[in-house]
Each structure stands twice: as C-alpha cells, then as structure tokens.
Design a protein around this motif. Structure first.
Motif, PDB file in Angstrom:
ATOM      1  N   LEU A   1       0.826  -1.199   0.000  1.00  0.00           N
ATOM      2  CA  LEU A   1       0.000   0.000   0.000  1.00  0.00           C
ATOM      3  C   LEU A   1       0.871   1.264   0.000  1.00  0.00           C
ATOM      4  CD1 LEU A   1      -2.749   1.336   0.124  1.00  0.00           C
ATOM      5  CD2 LEU A   1      -2.762   1.016   2.602  1.00  0.00           C
ATOM      6  N   THR A   2       1.972   1.235   0.761  1.00  0.00           N
ATOM      7  CA  THR A   2       2.901   2.372   0.777  1.00  0.00           C
ATOM      8  C   THR A   2       3.524   2.571  -0.601  1.00  0.00           C
ATOM      9  OG1 THR A   2       3.414   1.978   3.122  1.00  0.00           O
ATOM     10  CG2 THR A   2       4.989   3.302   1.852  1.00  0.00           C
ATOM     11  N   GLN A   3       3.864   1.473  -1.265  1.00  0.00           N
ATOM     12  CA  GLN A   3       4.412   1.563  -2.625  1.00  0.00           C
ATOM     13  C   GLN A   3       3.407   2.204  -3.582  1.00  0.00           C
ATOM     14  OE1 GLN A   3       7.627   0.253  -3.999  1.00  0.00           O
ATOM     15  NE2 GLN A   3       8.051   0.620  -1.833  1.00  0.00           N
ATOM     16  N   LEU A   4       2.147   1.821  -3.459  1.00  0.00           N
ATOM     17  CA  LEU A   4       1.097   2.378  -4.315  1.00  0.00           C
ATOM     18  C   LEU A   4       0.910   3.869  -4.060  1.00  0.00           C
ATOM     19  CD1 LEU A   4      -1.509  -0.529  -4.079  1.00  0.00           C
ATOM     20  CD2 LEU A   4      -0.268   0.169  -6.142  1.00  0.00           C
ATOM     21  N   GLN A   5       1.111   4.289  -2.809  1.00  0.00           N
ATOM     22  CA  GLN A   5       0.983   5.708  -2.469  1.00  0.00           C
ATOM     23  C   GLN A   5       2.132   6.538  -3.029  1.00  0.00           C
ATOM     24  OE1 GLN A   5       0.161   4.750   1.981  1.00  0.00           O
ATOM     25  NE2 GLN A   5      -0.491   6.871   1.670  1.00  0.00           N
ATOM     26  N   SER A   6       3.303   5.926  -3.146  1.00  0.00           N
ATOM     27  CA  SER A   6       4.499   6.696  -3.483  1.00  0.00           C
ATOM     28  C   SER A   6       4.883   6.659  -4.950  1.00  0.00           C
ATOM     29  CB  SER A   6       5.690   6.192  -2.646  1.00  0.00           C
ATOM     30  OG  SER A   6       5.943   4.821  -2.919  1.00  0.00           O
ATOM     31  N   LYS A   7       4.257   5.784  -5.753  1.00  0.00           N
ATOM     32  CA  LYS A   7       4.626   5.663  -7.166  1.00  0.00           C
ATOM     33  C   LYS A   7       3.389   5.719  -8.049  1.00  0.00           C
ATOM     34  CE  LYS A   7       8.687   2.800  -6.182  1.00  0.00           C
ATOM     35  NZ  LYS A   7       9.358   1.500  -6.425  1.00  0.00           N
TER      36      LYS A   7
ATOM     37  N   LEU B   1       2.862   4.034 -10.822  1.00  0.00           N
ATOM     38  CA  LEU B   1       2.547   2.704 -11.322  1.00  0.00           C
ATOM     39  C   LEU B   1       3.499   1.699 -10.692  1.00  0.00           C
ATOM     40  CD1 LEU B   1       0.665   1.268 -13.444  1.00  0.00           C
ATOM     41  CD2 LEU B   1       2.623   1.342 -14.993  1.00  0.00           C
ATOM     42  N   VAL B   2       2.944   0.592 -10.215  1.00  0.00           N
ATOM     43  CA  VAL B   2       3.740  -0.447  -9.557  1.00  0.00           C
ATOM     44  C   VAL B   2       3.475  -1.773 -10.239  1.00  0.00           C
ATOM     45  CG1 VAL B   2       4.245  -1.624  -7.391  1.00  0.00           C
ATOM     46  CG2 VAL B   2       3.578   0.779  -7.356  1.00  0.00           C
ATOM     47  N   ARG B   3       4.542  -2.445 -10.672  1.00  0.00           N
ATOM     48  CA  ARG B   3       4.391  -3.735 -11.341  1.00  0.00           C
ATOM     49  C   ARG B   3       4.455  -4.878 -10.330  1.00  0.00           C
ATOM     50  NH1 ARG B   3       8.152  -5.196 -15.892  1.00  0.00           N
ATOM     51  NH2 ARG B   3       9.681  -4.997 -14.208  1.00  0.00           N
ATOM     52  N   ALA B   4       3.642  -5.909 -10.564  1.00  0.00           N
ATOM     53  CA  ALA B   4       3.625  -7.074  -9.680  1.00  0.00           C
ATOM     54  C   ALA B   4       4.994  -7.740  -9.648  1.00  0.00           C
ATOM     55  CB  ALA B   4       2.552  -8.060 -10.141  1.00  0.00           C
TER      56      ALA B   4
ATOM     57  N   GLY C   1      -5.919  -0.993 -12.464  1.00  0.00           N
ATOM     58  CA  GLY C   1      -4.952  -1.807 -13.184  1.00  0.00           C
ATOM     59  C   GLY C   1      -5.241  -3.271 -13.017  1.00  0.00           C
ATOM     60  N   GLU C   2      -4.359  -4.073 -13.581  1.00  0.00           N
ATOM     61  CA  GLU C   2      -4.564  -5.513 -13.522  1.00  0.00           C
ATOM     62  C   GLU C   2      -3.235  -6.221 -13.676  1.00  0.00           C
ATOM     63  OE1 GLU C   2      -5.651  -6.010 -18.262  1.00  0.00           O
ATOM     64  OE2 GLU C   2      -7.255  -6.045 -16.765  1.00  0.00           O
ATOM     65  N   ALA C   3      -3.240  -7.537 -13.407  1.00  0.00           N
ATOM     66  CA  ALA C   3      -2.030  -8.334 -13.508  1.00  0.00           C
ATOM     67  C   ALA C   3      -1.438  -8.213 -14.910  1.00  0.00           C
ATOM     68  CB  ALA C   3      -2.356  -9.799 -13.199  1.00  0.00           C
ATOM     69  N   GLY C   4      -0.129  -7.973 -14.960  1.00  0.00           N
ATOM     70  CA  GLY C   4       0.560  -7.883 -16.244  1.00  0.00           C
ATOM     71  C   GLY C   4       0.817  -6.466 -16.703  1.00  0.00           C
ATOM     72  N   SER C   5       0.007  -5.498 -16.252  1.00  0.00           N
ATOM     73  CA  SER C   5       0.187  -4.115 -16.699  1.00  0.00           C
ATOM     74  C   SER C   5       0.657  -3.190 -15.587  1.00  0.00           C
ATOM     75  CB  SER C   5      -1.126  -3.582 -17.288  1.00  0.00           C
ATOM     76  OG  SER C   5      -2.149  -3.586 -16.306  1.00  0.00           O
TER      77      SER C   5
ATOM     78  N   TYR D   1      -0.180  -1.679 -11.265  1.00  0.00           N
ATOM     79  CA  TYR D   1      -1.251  -1.194 -10.401  1.00  0.00           C
ATOM     80  C   TYR D   1      -0.981   0.250  -9.973  1.00  0.00           C
ATOM     81  CZ  TYR D   1      -2.120  -6.222  -9.846  1.00  0.00           C
ATOM     82  OH  TYR D   1      -2.369  -7.556 -10.076  1.00  0.00           O
ATOM     83  N   SER D   2      -2.066   0.975  -9.691  1.00  0.00           N
ATOM     84  CA  SER D   2      -1.968   2.318  -9.130  1.00  0.00           C
ATOM     85  C   SER D   2      -3.230   2.590  -8.332  1.00  0.00           C
ATOM     86  CB  SER D   2      -1.793   3.370 -10.233  1.00  0.00           C
ATOM     87  OG  SER D   2      -2.919   3.360 -11.097  1.00  0.00           O
TER      88      SER D   2
END
Length: 316
Positions: free
Chosen positions: A16-22, A24-27, A57-61, A63-64
């Motif tokens: 969740l912290t990664q999503l807040q700070s970037k 777009l985040v890749r799996a 977003g979704e798997a493969g592309s 998340y944000s």
C-alpha cells in the motif's frame, strides 16, 4: 496471530505504501522486492481491494491508486523515525544549499504526522547525533540551481547554461541533463552537450547562469551510472610506485580515481590509473600519501603536484 499472517500484514501494508508513493507499480517488481511469488502479490492486491482500497490496473500491466483517493497520514515505526533524524543530520552537512530549505520544509511535514511519543524521541536524540565535515562547502551564485536541473530532467527539456571552466574560461552551452551526483565534495551534472555532441560533466558551483528552455530532449537517457561508467571524457594514464605500508590506507579510495590494476615489485606496488581528474582531483588525492609514492608517469603530474605543494606552503 501466527507468523505467516504477521508477515502477510507487513507485506500488504508495504505494498500500500508503494502504491501511495509511485504512479505505477508492477507485480513483478513487488515480487522481487518482497522475495515472494507473483501469485502471492496478486493475492495481496486482492486483499487490499477487498478492504476497500480503489486499485486501478490488472495483472501484467501494473497497479496504481485511483486518482484523487486520499489515505490517512502514514504512521512511521520507531526505527524509521531514528533513520529520519540521521538523514536530516547528513542533509544539513552534505546537501546542496539550493535543496536545504526544501528538505527542511519536507521534514517539518514528516514531523507533523508523528505520534507524540516519536516527537519526544526526536527531541531527546537529535542533539546526540552530529556529522563532522572537514571540507569547505562550495558556494553558488544561483539560487535553486539543483531544483531547476531536476525539473528539466523530469520534464525532459533542455537547459542553457553559462559555465566557467577550471581555467576561468566562460562559455555558453545547451545541455540535456541526464542526472546529478556528488563526488569529491562537489555536485556535478552529467549531461549531453549539444555543442560537443558528447556527454560531459559540469560542476554545479561553476554555473554562472542557468535557464530552462521549451525544447524537448532529442533522445531518451538511461540511469546516470550508465553514463558515468561509459563516460567519453579525456583520460590520462598514471603510474605510481607506492610503498606497501600505505596500501591499506588507499585501498578503498583508489577506485574513485580510475584505478585499473597493480603489480607488486621489490621496491613497492606499481599502480596504474586512467583518470579524468588529472587537473584537480587526482593531485589532491595523491598529496595525502605523496611522501610514500613515486610518480612514474606522466611528468605533467609531477609539475601539478609541485605547484599544489607550493600554493599550500604559501598559506602556512
């Protein structure tokens, strides 16, 4: 709660912290960061979605977080708070003056969301940490020079600079900044110079004027370290004969001055360098152990070292 669920909770919170700070985040990146499988990351993201977090977003592309979604202030651990204090002390000594006020404002915002107990912790410990810097801080004639450089990198637009060389020659350049770095107690820009059609390093304190243009970069650039390793700047071969007893004192610093190899001989250790810092950095480093070293080549380095010693002796 068993150890498995504690680890999962920590990981989900960190995601969740990664999503807040970037943006777009890749799996795949998350899986590598937390050393778990991609399927585990998919399940963790699903856990966040089930908790009401609007993830786009979704798997493969990638998340944000949904644009405009606001989360409560982040809570920091005691270890993170202590690291902030240490980082603040380092920034006070080594940050560029154009960044100092911005960092201070940012730290005030961080302090504002701390728990009262953590604020007390800071008050009790911050006077017990200090960093001693024995080098003079360089001064600049331009306010906010580094933020301007960083903005141009983020916006991918060219800069025009008026630059004074080590020989006090002034020229006007149009550059495409790749990045900035701190070395030998100075800040530098690594940039593509449109005049020289090549990559060059510019010392920030020698910039007399700087302005952003509306001209976009003509090419895309990678990480700054790729260009520092592959720099096309002029290199000078240097050979030194160094007494063995001082080798332990220079083993860590030699790599920063273009060290490429050494051979042990009966008289000492013959060291070979290819350096771009023959005018300033290398002679000043060599003077720290010059009484235990003989310059084999080039002769020009002997002259530079003698001149440096002469200038130093005038101040004694």
């Amino acid at each position: 709660m068993n150890d498995h669920y504690l680890k999962k909770l920590d990981r989900v919170t960190a995601i969740l912290t990664q999503l807040q700070s970037k943006p777009l985040v890749r799996a795949q990146d998350l899986a590598e960061k937390f050393e778990v499988s991609i399927r585990t990351i998919y399940r963790d993201v699903k856990t966040l979605e089930n908790a009401g977090i609007p993830i786009v977003g979704e798997a493969g592309s990638g998340y944000s977080l949904m644009d405009g979604y606001k989360l409560p202030p982040v809570m920091f651990t005691k270890e993170e708070v202590l690291s902030f204090i240490t980082a603040e002390k380092l920034m006070q000594k080594f940050s560029h003056q154009s960044l100092g006020s911005h960092y201070q404002t940012a730290m005030e915002k961080v302090r504002s969301v701390l728990k009262y107990s953590d604020k007390d912790l800071i008050q009790n410990i911050e006077k017990q940490i200090d960093v001693f810097n024995y080098h003079a801080v360089s001064t600049n004639s331009i306010k906010n020079v580094i933020p301007v450089i960083l903005e141009s990198i983020a916006e991918k637009t060219q800069l025009t600079i008026e630059y004074k060389t080590v020989h006090s020659e002034v020229s006007n350049r149009t550059i495409e900044a790749v990045g900035i770095f701190f070395e030998f107690n100075y800040w530098y820009i690594m940039a593509f110079c449109t005049l020289r059609k090549d990559f060059r390093q510019f010392r920030v304190d020698r910039i007399l004027q700087i302005s952003k243009t509306q001209t976009p970069f003509s090419q895309e650039y990678g990480p700054i370290n790729d260009y520092r390793r592959n720099s096309n700047g002029e290199k000078t071969k240097v050979r030194l004969l160094v007494e063995k007893k001082v080798m332990g004192h220079i083993v860590n610093s030699k790599k920063y001055y273009g060290f490429i190899g050494e051979t042990e001989t009966a008289r000492g250790v013959e060291m070979t360098f290819e350096t771009e810092w023959i005018e300033e950095g290398f002679p000043r480093w060599l003077i720290t152990f010059a009484d235990y070293a003989e310059i084999l080549e080039p002769d020009s380095l002997k002259i530079k070292l003698k001149n440096l010693i002469t200038n130093l002796s005038k101040n004694l």
